[in-house]
Motif scaffolding. Structure first.
Motif: not given
Ligand SMILES: [Mg+2]
Ligand SMILES: Nc1ncnc2c1ncn2[C@@H]1O[C@H](COP(=O)(O)OP(=O)(O)O)[C@@H](O)[C@H]1O
Lengths: 468, 273
Positions: B44, B176, B88
């Motif tokens: 990330s 993500d 995410q």
């Molecule tokens: Mg991550």
């Protein structure tokens, strides 16, 4: 944060309000406040003896009361203010009757245009007097009265005297006393039984002269089963020295009636805005205040609803935006004085660039106001570390069988929110404006479309503006 | 058209704590890359550094989109240059309707030189486009009137991210863990949407633990991240291997990176960003 072009555009926009009109007053009382000035105002208006006495008594009360010890710091020299300025000899019934330079002022503010598009009636006040008034013919036919308060003293003396000063007596607070002594202009409205006014009635208050005090006085009586939406807008140009705006607004909502009072003020940063607004609601009546406070040096304003009989409802929606050099001490007051009454306060405040926004609210439930419900939600959004937000919620409950809710939140504009929007192509300035607009959206969506647009535009100006 | 995203010797710190330690990666327009790796390995972080999160400081190295040095740009400029990241954990923007947000975003990305206050894409045109994209994603039209990510379920958030990607037609997309929180059906739809934009009209970096999204979008390259570095690169078969067998082989093969990974996890104290 914003590019040069946008800053320039914003300044151009702010100048939309920040212009001065070269206007020759017909009469200007000398500066200062004393019995002689008060008598002179009363004389200019050809008032009956009772009103003159009311004014003089109020002046004594004003002089005897100390300045409020709470709220913001009020640094006003009461002797350095013009209390009465008469801009023209007579009130226009058409815009053509209004002196050209004053008409131009309201043209620039877009009032005649709005009138044509969506208003049922308009009052335009310039300095101390209402210079233009209109009301749709069908409403006149139905017995609706919409006039300036001075005219009402002459033309509707009995109706006016029955209510004038009964909801907010002169001894209520120092500034109510001041207004009672030197009041001029404002709206007087009577909506007869069962008459429902579909489109808003609007009043626009403009201060133009330096060191001017504007003290309008509004009285609205909504008879049984009637309904009205009244809107006020206020602006003034920017001067280096302070001006004072101190209004009193009294509203009576009789059984089963409905009144919504919307304020969208955008005062210049040198105005002290110290206003008392209060409504009483009888059985099954609904009173709503929608209060948008932008601009001013200091605003102290807490619209109130006293619910006097079962089934009465009071709702107050308040938005305050404090930018640099501004202190918004705004809030609301709900008094449950009868069983089965319902109240709600929703307050949203935003502070930016060193501004300070305070929520000050009172919910009071009297003894025997059982089964009453009240709910308070106040959210503050702080845009940077220079700015401040405070909350002063007061709750007084004298009955046990009631339901009271209170929620408060304070948030700083989130870096994560800014990044999220910027990662989708929005500039930092656009992103903050979007977050702020989202924050006040629950209130703005309550406004008729035209005012929602106006509100968003004013917020946009505050966000971009170099003011303060 | 051909574009290239080039990441050179990228070192990134958060709050002065080093996370990425020299990442090199080249993605060409039309290619699909998978980025895998155990939790906390820096996947990330790489995405957020490319997208321009202000708290992810680039201490060394650079990111190029064609001839433009992204490292010198703010997040909004990167977005206008053609970078997109489906997050995410997308944040909520209460009170802002999806439709208004997307209209602003799409206008800015399509007209990178637009100044604040200038016209947005005409409402009718925009509505039509949004409606058809939402139909493709089998989204309820009501969705456009909801507030951005406010009260969305995990699946709804991921779908909203895909919808945003579809509206912005980026040159390079980083997804993500977009497939986590989506059921098999939704993954199929998301993939259809990627196909709709045209896999050959975008460079893709898919960060994932699962194979579902990769099945629909087979990667030409799979990269494995550990301890803030890409330690191994292979083809689609590497993704399959990691999915089936986990990271034990990788951890053993790269003890230094594994040590760095453990160290990052140990010192993990969440910082508000
Ligand atoms: Mg991550
Ligand atoms: N905002 C942050 N604050 C503190 N530590 C962070 C932050 N973001 C990432 N990290 C740290 O960086 C390391 C890599 O995290 P991340 O990039 O999220 O890994 P992955 O996506 O591979 O699971 C972790 O040790 C994590 O704790």
């Amino acid at each position: 944060m914003s590019t040069d072009t946008t800053t320039n555009e914003a300044i151009g926009e702010i100048n939309k309000y920040d212009f001065r009109t070269e206007s020759k007053a017909v009469f200007k009382a000398r500066k200062g406040l004393d019995a002689q000035i008060v008598e002179q105002i009363s004389e200019m208006k050809n008032e009956p003896a009772w009103m003159r006495e009311f004014r003089l008594k109020s002046l004594d009360i004003f002089n005897s009361k100390p300045m409020p010890s709470w709220g913001g710091s009020i640094d006003v020299n009461f002797q350095d203010i013009y209390y009465y300025l008469k801009p023209t000899d007579k009130q226009g019934r058409t815009w053509e009757d209004v002196p050209q330079e004053i008409k131009d002022t309201f043209d620039k503010l877009g009032i005649p245009e709005a009138e044509k598009k969506f208003l049922a009636g308009v009052k335009a006040q310039f300095e101390s007097e209402v210079v233009y008034g209109s009301l749709k013919e069908d409403l006149v036919q139905q017995g609706v009265i919409f006039t300036d308060t001075d005219t009402a003293v002459r033309e509707h003396p009995d109706l006016l005297r029955e209510y004038f000063g009964t909801i907010i007596p002169p001894n209520d607070n120092k500034f109510a006393a001041l207004n009672s002594a030197v009041w001029s202009g404002g709206s007087f409205i009577y909506v007869p039984k069962g008459v429902k006014i579909e489109f808003p009635l609007q009043a626009y208050f403009r201060i133009n002269a330096e060191n001017m005090g504007q003290f309008e006085r509004t009285l609205i009586i909504v008879d049984e089963g009637a309904s009205i939406h009244y809107v006020e807008g206020c602006t003034a140009p920017m001067y280096s020295s302070e001006s004072l705006h101190s209004a009193v607004v009294e509203i009576i909502c009789k059984r089963g009636s409905r009144c919504r009072y919307t304020t969208i003020q955008n005062w210049a940063n040198n105005i002290y805005n110290l206003v008392t607004k209060r409504a009483v609601a009888y059985a099954d009546a609904t009173m709503e205040w929608v209060d948008g406070n932008l601009g001013s040096k200091l605003t102290m304003k807490y619209p109130a609803v006293y619910m006097l009989e079962p089934g009465a409802r009071g709702e107050i929606l308040s938005i305050a935006f404090a930018s640099g050099g501004q202190h918004q001490d705004a809030g609301a007051k709900l008094v449950h004085a009868a069983p089965h009454t319902t109240g709600q306060i929703i307050s949203k405040s935003i502070s930016k660039n060193g501004g300070r926004a305070s929520y000050r609210g009172l919910v009071r439930v009297e003894k025997d106001a059982r089964k009453s419900k009240s709910n308070v939600v106040c959210d503050a959004l702080i845009l940077d570390s220079k700015s401040q937000s405070d909350t002063y919620p007061y709750i007084e409950i004298l009955d046990q069988d009631v339901s009271i809710g209170h929620e408060a939140s304070v948030s700083r504009i989130g870096e994560e929110q800014l990044f999220y929007l910027m990662s989708r192509g929005l500039s930092e300035a656009e992103a903050s404006t979007m977050i702020v607009n989202g924050f006040i959206e629950p209130l703005v969506k309550e406004l008729p479309m035209e005012y929602a647009v106006e509100m968003n535009r004013l917020i946009q100006l505050q966000m971009e503006g170099s003011v303060g | 058209m051909s574009h290239i995203l080039r990441i050179e010797n990228l070192h990134v710190s958060v709050n002065d704590k080093p996370i990425l330690r020299g990442v090199n990666l080249v993605i060409k327009f039309g290619e699909t890359h998978a980025l895998m790796g155990p939790n906390g390995s820096g996947k990330s972080t790489l995405g957020l550094a490319i997208a321009g999160h202000p708290n992810y400081q680039i201490t060394e190295g650079s990111i190029w989109l064609d001839d433009a040095n992204l490292t010198e740009m703010e997040a909004d400029e990167r977005s206008r240059a053609g970078i997109f990241m489906a997050f995410q954990r997308p944040v909520a923007i209460p009170g802002v309707k999806m439709a208004d947000f997307l209209r602003h975003a799409a206008t800015n990305v399509r007209q990178p030189d637009r100044k604040e206050g200038q016209d947005l894409i005409p409402m009718r045109e925009f509505r039509k486009e949004l409606k058809s994209k939402m139909e493709q994603l089998k989204m309820d039209p009501e969705f456009a009137r909801r507030y951005v990510n406010d009260g969305f379920s995990g699946g709804e958030m991921k779908r909203a991210e895909i919808l945003t990607m579809a509206m912005l037609s980026p040159k390079f997309s980083i997804l993500d863990e977009t497939d986590s929180g989506l059921d098999a059906d939704a993954v199929r739809l998301a993939s259809a949407s990627i196909a709709e934009i045209g896999r050959d009209k975008m460079g893709l970096l898919i960060i994932t633990h699962h194979d579902k999204l990769l099945e629909h979008n087979p990667p030409q390259f799979t990269h494995v991240m550990l301890g803030g570095r890409i330690v191994e690169t292979g083809g689609a078969e590497l993704a399959r291997e990691l999915h089936d067998q986990g990271y034990d082989r990788i951890r053993k093969a790269y003890p230094d990176a594994e040590a760095a990974n453990q160290q990052m996890l140990a010192k993990e104290e969440p910082v508000a960003v």
